[in-house]
Scaffold this motif. Sequence first.
Motif, PDB file in Angstrom:
ATOM      1  N   THR A  96      33.889  27.295 -23.886  1.00 28.77           N
ATOM      2  CA  THR A  96      33.566  28.512 -23.136  1.00 28.77           C
ATOM      3  C   THR A  96      32.577  28.222 -22.010  1.00 28.77           C
ATOM      4  O   THR A  96      32.741  28.688 -20.869  1.00 28.77           O
ATOM      5  N   VAL A  97      31.543  27.438 -22.315  1.00 29.07           N
ATOM      6  CA  VAL A  97      30.540  27.077 -21.304  1.00 29.07           C
ATOM      7  C   VAL A  97      31.193  26.310 -20.157  1.00 29.07           C
ATOM      8  O   VAL A  97      30.947  26.587 -18.975  1.00 29.07           O
ATOM      9  N   LEU A  98      32.059  25.352 -20.493  1.00 29.82           N
ATOM     10  CA  LEU A  98      32.727  24.551 -19.468  1.00 29.82           C
ATOM     11  C   LEU A  98      33.645  25.427 -18.604  1.00 29.82           C
ATOM     12  O   LEU A  98      33.689  25.273 -17.375  1.00 29.82           O
ATOM     13  N   ALA A  99      34.367  26.362 -19.233  1.00 30.80           N
ATOM     14  CA  ALA A  99      35.254  27.255 -18.487  1.00 30.80           C
ATOM     15  C   ALA A  99      34.451  28.181 -17.572  1.00 30.80           C
ATOM     16  O   ALA A  99      34.868  28.460 -16.433  1.00 30.80           O
ATOM     17  N   LEU A 100      33.309  28.650 -18.039  1.00 29.42           N
ATOM     18  CA  LEU A 100      32.464  29.522 -17.210  1.00 29.42           C
ATOM     19  C   LEU A 100      31.887  28.759 -16.020  1.00 29.42           C
ATOM     20  O   LEU A 100      31.759  29.309 -14.915  1.00 29.42           O
ATOM     21  N   LEU A 101      31.540  27.494 -16.222  1.00 31.45           N
ATOM     22  CA  LEU A 101      31.058  26.677 -15.109  1.00 31.45           C
ATOM     23  C   LEU A 101      32.164  26.499 -14.066  1.00 31.45           C
ATOM     24  O   LEU A 101      31.912  26.565 -12.858  1.00 31.45           O
ATOM     25  N   ALA A 102      33.392  26.276 -14.549  1.00 28.79           N
ATOM     26  CA  ALA A 102      34.525  26.158 -13.627  1.00 28.79           C
ATOM     27  C   ALA A 102      34.741  27.460 -12.871  1.00 28.79           C
ATOM     28  O   ALA A 102      35.016  27.461 -11.661  1.00 28.79           O
ATOM     29  N   PHE A 103      34.598  28.592 -13.572  1.00 31.38           N
ATOM     30  CA  PHE A 103      34.779  29.893 -12.926  1.00 31.38           C
ATOM     31  C   PHE A 103      33.696  30.146 -11.894  1.00 31.38           C
ATOM     32  O   PHE A 103      33.950  30.748 -10.837  1.00 31.38           O
ATOM     33  N   ALA A 104      32.482  29.669 -12.170  1.00 26.01           N
ATOM     34  CA  ALA A 104      31.392  29.809 -11.195  1.00 26.01           C
ATOM     35  C   ALA A 104      31.739  29.080  -9.899  1.00 26.01           C
ATOM     36  O   ALA A 104      31.423  29.556  -8.804  1.00 26.01           O
ATOM     37  N   LEU A 105      32.420  27.958 -10.019  1.00 23.82           N
ATOM     38  CA  LEU A 105      32.864  27.237  -8.828  1.00 23.82           C
ATOM     39  C   LEU A 105      33.914  28.046  -8.073  1.00 23.82           C
ATOM     40  O   LEU A 105      33.887  28.125  -6.837  1.00 23.82           O
ATOM     41  N   VAL A 106      34.835  28.646  -8.814  1.00 23.24           N
ATOM     42  CA  VAL A 106      35.896  29.452  -8.197  1.00 23.24           C
ATOM     43  C   VAL A 106      35.299  30.629  -7.429  1.00 23.24           C
ATOM     44  O   VAL A 106      35.809  31.019  -6.372  1.00 23.24           O
ATOM     45  N   LEU A 107      34.216  31.175  -7.941  1.00 23.37           N
ATOM     46  CA  LEU A 107      33.567  32.321  -7.296  1.00 23.37           C
ATOM     47  C   LEU A 107      33.044  31.983  -5.901  1.00 23.37           C
ATOM     48  O   LEU A 107      32.761  32.896  -5.110  1.00 23.37           O
ATOM     49  N   THR A 108      32.919  30.704  -5.588  1.00 20.12           N
ATOM     50  CA  THR A 108      32.449  30.313  -4.252  1.00 20.12           C
ATOM     51  C   THR A 108      33.594  30.216  -3.255  1.00 20.12           C
ATOM     52  O   THR A 108      33.359  29.843  -2.090  1.00 20.12           O
ATOM     53  N   ILE A 114      40.256  33.546  -6.953  1.00 23.84           N
ATOM     54  CA  ILE A 114      39.704  34.140  -8.176  1.00 23.84           C
ATOM     55  C   ILE A 114      40.816  34.825  -8.968  1.00 23.84           C
ATOM     56  O   ILE A 114      40.915  34.683 -10.195  1.00 23.84           O
ATOM     57  N   PHE A 115      41.673  35.563  -8.287  1.00 28.17           N
ATOM     58  CA  PHE A 115      42.792  36.248  -8.946  1.00 28.17           C
ATOM     59  C   PHE A 115      43.692  35.256  -9.669  1.00 28.17           C
ATOM     60  O   PHE A 115      44.032  35.437 -10.838  1.00 28.17           O
ATOM     61  N   TRP A 116      44.085  34.192  -8.985  1.00 26.34           N
ATOM     62  CA  TRP A 116      44.999  33.219  -9.584  1.00 26.34           C
ATOM     63  C   TRP A 116      44.337  32.409 -10.689  1.00 26.34           C
ATOM     64  O   TRP A 116      45.021  31.872 -11.570  1.00 26.34           O
ATOM     65  N   ILE A 149      47.837  23.835  -7.936  1.00 22.91           N
ATOM     66  CA  ILE A 149      48.570  23.840  -6.661  1.00 22.91           C
ATOM     67  C   ILE A 149      48.521  25.212  -5.985  1.00 22.91           C
ATOM     68  O   ILE A 149      48.063  25.317  -4.837  1.00 22.91           O
ATOM     69  N   PRO A 150      48.975  26.294  -6.631  1.00 24.68           N
ATOM     70  CA  PRO A 150      48.848  27.598  -5.958  1.00 24.68           C
ATOM     71  C   PRO A 150      47.402  28.003  -5.721  1.00 24.68           C
ATOM     72  O   PRO A 150      47.104  28.659  -4.706  1.00 24.68           O
ATOM     73  N   MET A 151      46.492  27.598  -6.615  1.00 33.97           N
ATOM     74  CA  MET A 151      45.087  27.932  -6.403  1.00 33.97           C
ATOM     75  C   MET A 151      44.539  27.231  -5.163  1.00 33.97           C
ATOM     76  O   MET A 151      43.740  27.799  -4.413  1.00 33.97           O
ATOM     77  N   ALA A 152      44.978  25.989  -4.929  1.00 40.82           N
ATOM     78  CA  ALA A 152      44.524  25.258  -3.744  1.00 40.82           C
ATOM     79  C   ALA A 152      45.009  25.947  -2.469  1.00 40.82           C
ATOM     80  O   ALA A 152      44.245  26.107  -1.504  1.00 40.82           O
ATOM     81  N   PHE A 153      46.270  26.372  -2.451  1.00 40.82           N
ATOM     82  CA  PHE A 153      46.794  27.081  -1.280  1.00 40.82           C
ATOM     83  C   PHE A 153      46.051  28.403  -1.085  1.00 40.82           C
ATOM     84  O   PHE A 153      45.741  28.788   0.047  1.00 40.82           O
ATOM     85  N   ALA A 154      45.775  29.104  -2.197  1.00 41.64           N
ATOM     86  CA  ALA A 154      45.056  30.375  -2.103  1.00 41.64           C
ATOM     87  C   ALA A 154      43.663  30.170  -1.517  1.00 41.64           C
ATOM     88  O   ALA A 154      43.181  30.976  -0.714  1.00 41.64           O
TER      89      ALA A 154
END
Length: 285
Positions: A96-108, A114-116, A149-154
């Motif tokens: 959970t901690v690792l996934a939240l850290l990854a999500f914090a990166l996505v928030l930037t 973020i949606f994908w 892949i789709p996240m990178a394009f997004a």
Amino acid sequence: MTNKLHLYLQLIRWDRPAGWLLLLWPTLSALWVASHGFPGWHLLSVFTLGTILMRSAGCCLNDVADREFDRHVKRTAQRPVTRGAVSVREALGLGTVLALLAFALVLTTNTATIFWSFAALGVAVIYPYAKRYVAMPQAVLGVAFSFGIPMAFAAVQSRVPPLAWLLLLGNLFWVIAYDTEYAMVDRDDDLKIGMKTSAITLGRFDVSAVMACYLAYLLIWLWALMDIARPAIYLIATGLAGVQALWHGWLIHKRERDNCFKAFRLNHWVGFALFSGIALSYLGA
């Protein structure tokens, strides 16, 4: 404390980088294509670190989901959760901690990314349980391992164009190829415990199917990206990836455990070859 840290690193397969490299190269390839070249240090850092973090989180969830099965498989019997060295609660907490850290990166990044990311998380959570019900769980893993892949394009274009989905489709075939090689290692144990894998479903056609998936992967990516900046360079890179695929076919043709595992472990070089071809194609263009 030191021993616990060692167990956590073992849990997330820190000593086996091949796992996150298999996710990283197609994701970075998509970043370069979407950006028509170098995507910038911010996105490069977000997607590289995010890939490592999410793969590590996935290992935590997978080991919890498979702990009762893994004790009956030679290769996985000594995993920390399986042998009780790390509790289920600890593993899920770390994941959970690792996934939240990854999500914090996505928030930037941006709203589209973020949606994908939620869709990517959903597929990642489903995969460990697909092995109980789906005859080809490698296809589910293929979607999960291709969602960068789709996240990178997004992240670059604030949208996911048809090209991204075409690349995802091609990458899905690659994941089926190398994860079937992985499944061939454990086939005997999986048959005993009733686990579903592509190696079991395909039976005597396993090697042929792996090679067909390699071919589909390379042809789809070649066709999709032939109009990039310098197609001749990319064509050479595709050829080098194809030679590696043929070598892997030779490694697995006798279905020997060690050679099948070797083929799986070396697959990240196939992805690296294509990424290198894409990056060099845009260099100085």
